[in-house]
Design a protein around this motif. Sequence first.
Motif, mmCIF file in Angstrom:
data_model
loop_
_atom_site.group_PDB
_atom_site.id
_atom_site.type_symbol
_atom_site.label_atom_id
_atom_site.label_comp_id
_atom_site.label_asym_id
_atom_site.label_seq_id
_atom_site.Cartn_x
_atom_site.Cartn_y
_atom_site.Cartn_z
ATOM 1 N N THR A 2 0.844 -1.185 0.000
ATOM 2 C CA THR A 2 0.000 0.000 0.000
ATOM 3 C C THR A 2 0.885 1.243 0.000
ATOM 4 N N MET A 3 0.265 2.383 -0.209
ATOM 5 C CA MET A 3 0.998 3.647 -0.179
ATOM 6 C C MET A 3 1.689 3.817 1.180
ATOM 7 N N LEU A 4 0.980 3.476 2.273
ATOM 8 C CA LEU A 4 1.563 3.602 3.603
ATOM 9 C C LEU A 4 2.746 2.654 3.775
ATOM 10 N N SER A 5 2.602 1.435 3.323
ATOM 11 C CA SER A 5 3.715 0.470 3.412
ATOM 12 C C SER A 5 4.919 0.951 2.613
ATOM 13 N N ASP A 6 4.655 1.485 1.430
ATOM 14 C CA ASP A 6 5.744 2.016 0.603
ATOM 15 C C ASP A 6 6.438 3.179 1.315
ATOM 16 N N TRP A 7 5.637 4.059 1.932
ATOM 17 C CA TRP A 7 6.199 5.206 2.659
ATOM 18 C C TRP A 7 7.056 4.736 3.827
#
Length: 81
Positions: A2-7
């Motif tokens: 997810t975007m959060l995991s990538d961040w």
Amino acid sequence: MTMLSDWIAAVCAELGLDAQDCERAVVLKVARESASAVARPAAPITAFLLGVAVGRGVPAAEAVARVHRLADGWPRIDWRD
């Protein structure tokens, strides 16, 4: 991912941290509790202070429990800063 995991992965890489050490659910729960029990601006500040405490050797579970107890008894204030 997810975007959060990538961040999280990118921030960990940038700071030389192991992404496996990020207790995302715990951090989000503490942030949510401090935002509800105290005030919204308390969430990021509390998360930062937990990180400082853990970095200085306080076990994460102990730090979270202590902050949770503190937030439970804290009077809610409408912060405007």
